[in-house]
Design an enzyme around this catalytic site. Structure first.
Site, PDB file in Angstrom:
ATOM      1  N   CYS A   1      -1.738  -0.252   7.371  1.00 38.65           N
ATOM      2  CA  CYS A   1      -1.103   1.127   7.080  1.00 38.65           C
ATOM      3  C   CYS A   1      -0.904   1.815   8.401  1.00 38.65           C
ATOM      4  CB  CYS A   1      -1.654   1.669   6.115  1.00 38.65           C
ATOM      5  SG  CYS A   1      -1.320   0.970   4.436  1.00 38.65           S
TER       6      CYS A   1
ATOM      7  N   CYS B   1      -5.726   2.247   5.618  1.00 32.16           N
ATOM      8  CA  CYS B   1      -6.216   0.859   6.230  1.00 32.16           C
ATOM      9  C   CYS B   1      -5.518   0.497   7.552  1.00 32.16           C
ATOM     10  CB  CYS B   1      -6.175  -0.310   5.330  1.00 32.16           C
ATOM     11  SG  CYS B   1      -4.470  -0.719   5.295  1.00 32.16           S
TER      12      CYS B   1
ATOM     13  N   GLU C   1       1.097   3.835   1.819  1.00 36.45           N
ATOM     14  CA  GLU C   1       1.748   4.390   3.161  1.00 36.45           C
ATOM     15  C   GLU C   1       2.945   3.357   3.365  1.00 36.45           C
ATOM     16  OE1 GLU C   1      -2.665   5.345   3.111  1.00 36.45           O
ATOM     17  OE2 GLU C   1      -1.586   3.796   2.556  1.00 36.45           O
TER      18      GLU C   1
ATOM     19  N   HIS D   1       0.914  -1.228   0.058  1.00 36.53           N
ATOM     20  CA  HIS D   1      -0.109   0.117   0.042  1.00 36.53           C
ATOM     21  C   HIS D   1       0.838   1.134  -0.015  1.00 36.53           C
ATOM     22  CE1 HIS D   1      -3.760  -1.928   1.991  1.00 36.53           C
ATOM     23  NE2 HIS D   1      -3.357  -2.705   0.913  1.00 36.53           N
TER      24      HIS D   1
END
Length: 155
Positions: free
Chosen positions: A88, A85, A57, A55
């Site tokens: 993250c 999420c 991040e 992801h």
């Protein structure tokens, strides 16, 4: 919103668009800033890396840690194109990041087919059957790892 914030979100969005054109990942980006200096501006790389943890991040934290030579990003802020999420959020907390700004929400992501509610529901206890995890108890080979780490890393 300040001019600086606009710049950081713009960098994240531009990195995301470039990555989507290369088929690196989906519509998520992040910029990490330290004392007004951009440390990393990235899009996610899940498709490129065949990695569900890539992801934006996560990628940004990895890049920032490498670039700065530390796992402590307590003097950094994150500007994410979408609400992070739970995974993250976890990595940002492990990196000691104290402030995250985001634009789109988890609901916006869900409307576009990117729902993380199964994670959130498991973590808040509202759907404990979403994931099966069982504690086995003491295992000598596992228990010995604590002492081995201590022996290899004396204070």
């Amino acid at each position: 919103m300040s001019t600086e914030m606009n710049k950081y979100f713009d960098l994240a969005a531009k990195a995301t668009i470039e990555g989507m054109k290369r088929k690196d990942g989906g519509p998520f980006g992040a910029t990490i800033v330290r004392n007004g200096e951009v440390v990393a501006a990235v899009g996610n790389t899940m498709m490129r890396d065949t990695d569900p943890s890539a992801h934006a991040e996560m990628v940004a934290v990895r890049e920032a840690c490498k670039k700065l030579g530390t796992m402590d990003l307590s003097d950094c802020e994150v500007y994410a194109t979408c609400e992070p999420c739970p995974m993250c959020v976890g990595v940002m907390m492990w990196a000691n990041i104290k402030k995250v700004y985001y634009s789109s929400t988890r609901d916006d992501a869900a409307v576009h087919g990117f729902s993380d509610m199964h994670l959130r529901n498991y973590l808040d206890g509202s759907d404990p059957k979403a994931f099966d995890m069982e504690a086995i108890g003491e295992r000598p080979e596992c228990d010995a790892l604590w002492q081995e780490f201590k022996d290899l890393n004396p204070e």
